[in-house]
Design an enzyme around this catalytic site. Structure first.
Site, short mmCIF file in Angstrom:
data_model
loop_
_atom_site.label_atom_id
_atom_site.label_comp_id
_atom_site.label_asym_id
_atom_site.label_seq_id
_atom_site.Cartn_x
_atom_site.Cartn_y
_atom_site.Cartn_z
N ALA A 66 0.86 -1.17 0.00
CA ALA A 66 0.00 0.00 0.00
C ALA A 66 0.90 1.23 0.00
O ALA A 66 2.06 1.15 0.43
CB ALA A 66 -0.90 -0.02 1.22
N GLY A 111 0.51 -5.06 0.80
CA GLY A 111 -0.66 -5.12 -0.09
C GLY A 111 -0.37 -5.81 -1.42
O GLY A 111 -1.27 -6.33 -2.07
N GLU A 114 -0.67 -9.41 -0.70
CA GLU A 114 -2.10 -9.66 -0.51
C GLU A 114 -2.85 -9.68 -1.85
O GLU A 114 -3.76 -10.48 -2.06
CB GLU A 114 -2.68 -8.58 0.43
N GLU A 134 4.30 -5.14 7.32
CA GLU A 134 3.52 -4.11 8.02
C GLU A 134 3.97 -3.91 9.47
O GLU A 134 3.95 -2.79 9.97
CB GLU A 134 2.02 -4.47 8.00
#
Ligand code: CO8
Length: 260
Positions: A66, A111, A114, A134
């Site tokens: 992200a 992300g 993911e 993260e």
């Protein structure tokens, strides 16, 4: 389809969606997630597309997570909304009728890992690196990582990756079942397209039903999942593709599927 942060291309029954922010290693900001949402909503309606490949622009990164710059000023409400948006987009990919292959061409972090996990399976370039870093940013995975990673690699390995933020290379990703195959970087798209081509040559309704059985069944107990499989299997016998597929076998010729 035209986008600011994505490239959409198709050739025959195969579509390629490329996340295109190479200057920030294809980091996912709100705009990219919204465009992915639009792209996959449109692809779901495209009967002519049998398989989708997702990859990242440039040679270095699939998606490096992200967008940390965008997230850094978030409060709780914005973080929750961002997590909801990412989860919604990745659920849409998982629920897309057609299979989605991640062609992982470098970093697949946070992300990005993911996103790759929301795809049906992953093919990696030798230089691919995977991880959920993260915890090193003081947060946790929020686009499905805490749930899809253990389902793919088992709880122990998921725990190690999620708690340590460790990055793993493509060979380790292959060993733990996170990716199906590792190839030289320059061969990645050809390999992904070759597999996509074999899927596209199969009965399209059968592929869609197989994906539905795999996905929906994994959220059910075995008894219900087997009943669901049985219904999809039986429904196949109402299709022209079943007649054609079996007739072609018996006549020793290649099937010509119509997707009906
Ligand atoms: N976000 C924003 N910018 C990024 C990101 C990112 N995730 N990753 C890289 N960039 C930018 C860098 O800032 C840099 O920009 P600039 O040139 O302007 O300085 C450019 O991309 C190139 O990166 P580097 O210079 O760092 O390249 P290196 O080769 O030195 O390093 C790495 C590559 C190791 C991939 C490094 O860039 C890195 O560690 N990136 C961050 C990886 C990361 O921590 N990802 C996880 C993000 S968090 C996340 O994904 C949470 C998802 C769930 C959210 C839940 C909702 C709230």
């Amino acid at each position: 389809m035209e986008f600011q942060n994505l490239i959409y291309e198709s050739s025959g029954a195969i579509a390629v969606v490329t996340i295109n922010r190479p200057k920030v290693l294809n980091a996912l900001n709100k705009a990219v997630l919204q465009e992915l949402d639009q792209a996959f909503a449109a692809i779901a309606e495209m009967r002519e597309i049998a398989v989708v490949i997702v990859t990242g622009a440039g040679e270095k990164s699939f998606v490096a997570g992200a967008d940390i710059a965008e997230m850094s000023a978030y409060g709780i409400a914005e973080a929750r909304a961002f997590s909801r948006l990412g989860q919604q987009v990745f659920n849409r990919i998982e629920e897309l009728p057609q299979p989605v292959i991640a062609a992982v061409n470098g970093y697949a972090l946070g992300g990005g890992c993911e996103l790759a996990m929301a795809c049906d399976f992953r093919i990696a370039a030798q230089n691919a690196r995977f991880g959920q870093p993260e915890v090193s940013l003081g947060v946790i995975a929020g686009f499905g990582g805490t749930q899809r990673l253990p389902r793919l690699v088992g709880r122990g390995m998921a725990a190690q990756l999620l708690y340590s933020g460790d990055m793993i290379g493509s060979d380790e990703a292959l060993r733990i079942g996170l990716v199906n195959k590792v190839v030289a970087a320059e061969a990645l798209m050809d390999e992904a397209k070759a597999i996509a081509g074999r899927i596209a040559a199969a009965g399209p309704l059968s592929v869609i039903a197989s994906k539905a059985a795999l996905r929906e069944g994994s959220n059910m107990d075995l008894k219900r999942a087997l009943a669901y499989e049985r219904e999809l299997f039986a429904a196949g016998f109402a299709t022209a593709d079943q007649k054609e597929g079996m007739a072609a076998f018996l006549q020793k010729r290649k099937a010509n599927f119509q997707g009906r």
